[in-house]
Design an enzyme around this catalytic site. Structure first.
Site, PDB file in Angstrom:
ATOM      1  N   LYS A 189       0.841  -1.174   0.071  1.00 43.02           N
ATOM      2  CA  LYS A 189      -0.180  -0.065   0.123  1.00 43.02           C
ATOM      3  C   LYS A 189       0.837   1.241   0.069  1.00 43.02           C
ATOM      4  O   LYS A 189       0.380   2.211  -0.508  1.00 43.02           O
ATOM      5  CB  LYS A 189      -0.830  -0.100   1.298  1.00 43.02           C
ATOM      6  CG  LYS A 189      -1.928  -1.043   0.989  1.00 43.02           C
ATOM      7  CD  LYS A 189      -3.199  -0.780   2.262  1.00 43.02           C
ATOM      8  CE  LYS A 189      -4.450  -1.854   1.995  1.00 43.02           C
ATOM      9  NZ  LYS A 189      -5.352  -1.910   2.914  1.00 43.02           N
ATOM     10  N   LYS A 247      -5.075  -8.752  -8.644  1.00 44.44           N
ATOM     11  CA  LYS A 247      -6.155  -9.171  -8.229  1.00 44.44           C
ATOM     12  C   LYS A 247      -7.287  -8.056  -8.475  1.00 44.44           C
ATOM     13  O   LYS A 247      -6.915  -6.963  -8.687  1.00 44.44           O
ATOM     14  CB  LYS A 247      -6.215  -9.433  -6.686  1.00 44.44           C
ATOM     15  CG  LYS A 247      -6.373  -8.378  -5.914  1.00 44.44           C
ATOM     16  CD  LYS A 247      -6.536  -8.781  -4.484  1.00 44.44           C
ATOM     17  CE  LYS A 247      -6.388  -7.388  -3.372  1.00 44.44           C
ATOM     18  NZ  LYS A 247      -6.752  -7.851  -2.125  1.00 44.44           N
ATOM     19  N   LYS A 252     -10.911  -2.207  -6.629  1.00 43.00           N
ATOM     20  CA  LYS A 252     -11.455  -0.816  -6.904  1.00 43.00           C
ATOM     21  C   LYS A 252     -10.599   0.295  -7.135  1.00 43.00           C
ATOM     22  O   LYS A 252     -10.828   1.471  -7.699  1.00 43.00           O
ATOM     23  CB  LYS A 252     -12.447  -0.382  -5.815  1.00 43.00           C
ATOM     24  CG  LYS A 252     -13.868  -1.391  -5.798  1.00 43.00           C
ATOM     25  CD  LYS A 252     -14.680  -0.959  -4.551  1.00 43.00           C
ATOM     26  CE  LYS A 252     -15.803  -1.978  -4.397  1.00 43.00           C
ATOM     27  NZ  LYS A 252     -16.699  -1.542  -3.386  1.00 43.00           N
TER      28      LYS A 252
END
Length: 373
Positions: A148, A238, A241
């Site tokens: 992240k 994967k 959004k």
């Protein structure tokens, strides 16, 4: 599978702590006195990966719930704030849509407590206690804070690591607190969360050992039967959004036309004489077959037999489209209905919060007593 213990590696208790559930749960899969807990982040309407990898298993658990079992499902809004959300109104809407998506997926609020993580302060209180047991070295080995933060796994860049926010670095400890505050025995998750459940078990063991108690059970990981759903446009990643290409994912509330358009554009390959599951050499085709396998609850061998007579991508993609459209018809209609009934959503959350709060408060009082508070 190995667990790091200092500089040594020892086998983790794979058979006893990780359970791969079948395509359809049966009553014998879960003990009659189990406490089952899981959450999803509030990123708005669910996509197909959320649905197949998490909430449909929750629906199965509701349908098979036994009288002494406890089911607690929540929206992880505190975790969502590890990536700041300056658009507050959008964040609030996403939280609301997450509740609607949970219910639209078939979760029965009469069988499960549905709540917001932030409404139960004991999550954060236990997080602090567990953080005194969590070592920096163990947390540094966790992978998601690096991904992240766009930090490579092997980086030694002190400046890049120094910019990582404390909440993002330590949120696996909050995840452990989420589970342990309810003394959960089973946690249904996708395989990308297995590392966090191993940390949860580690912290539970540390607590029990330090205070000479067996208060925390070691929660078992329930792995969803569906393999990870991948991006339609970039099947090496994967479905997410955060992908800038919105054609790469299918939302639960997408209409049939939108689903057909997205599947038609899905990346495949140049082989048209057969369609087989081969995620290394045929990732795009394999992703489509995996979606069908997950929806129909069929082993991949059966799916391959079902498409064996097809000899062009138009037939395959039309078939995949039909399967998805039919599966999402009910959730799409329910989501639209629930979004028009905010009072009903509030009622569900209020009741679920009261139920979860009662259990969390009781447990935290016992935990506080154990540690001398």
């Amino acid at each position: 599978m190995l667990r790091n213990c200092g500089k040594f590696q020892t086998p983790i208790r794979l058979l006893s702590t990780v359970q791969k559930i079948d395509y359809k749960l049966n009553p014998n899969d879960i003990p009659g006195d189990a406490t089952i807990f899981s959450m999803v982040q509030p990123t708005g309407t669910f996509h197909l990966g959320n649905y197949l990898g998490a909430t449909r298993v929750w629906e199965d658990l509701c349908a098979l719930k036994q009288p002494q079992q406890k089911l607690l499902f929540g929206v992880a809004d505190l975790h969502a704030l590890t990536i700041p959300k300056p658009n507050v109104e959008e964040f609030r809407r996403f939280r609301n849509e997450a509740i609607a998506s949970i219910l639209a997926s078939g979760i029965d609020p009469s069988q499960a407590s549905v709540m917001y993580q932030s409404s139960i302060p004991q999550h954060s209180q236990l997080h602090w206690l567990l953080s005194t047991l969590a070592s920096m070295g163990y947390l540094n080995r966790m992978t998601q804070w690096k991904s992240k933060s766009n930090i490579k796994q092997s980086t030694q860049d002190d400046a890049a690591v120094g910019n990582v926010k404390l909440g993002l670095f330590s949120y696996p400890v909050l995840q452990a607190a989420d589970v342990l505050i309810y003394r959960a025995t089973h946690v249904p998750v996708g395989d990308d969360q297995s590392q966090h459940l191993e940390l949860t078990r580690h912290l539970a063991e540390q607590f029990n050992k330090l205070y000479k108690t067996d208060y925390f059970p070691l929660p078992k990981t329930l792995l969803a039967p569906t393999r990870k759903i991948l991006s339609l446009s970039s099947p090496e990643r994967k479905m997410s959004k955060s992908d800038p290409d919105k054609a790469s994912l299918i939302y639960v509330n997408d209409d049939p036309h939108a689903i057909k358009k997205k599947i038609k554009r899905a990346v495949t390959d140049s082989i048209t004489d057969r369609f087989n599951y081969d995620p290394i050499n045929r990732p795009g085709v394999s992703n489509l077959l995996n979606i069908v396998s997950g929806i129909q609850r069929k082993p991949m061998e059966e799916v391959e037999r079902d498409v064996a007579m097809m000899n062009n991508f138009n037939d395959l993609k039309n078939y995949v489209t039909d399967v998805i459209v039919e599966e999402l018809r009910g959730p799409r209609e329910l989501f639209a209905r629930f979004m028009k009934e905010p009072d009903y959503l509030d009622t569900v959350v209020t009741r679920g919060t009261e139920e979860a709060q009662q259990l969390a408060d009781q447990n935290y009082r016992e935990i506080a007593n154990i540690v001398g508070l």
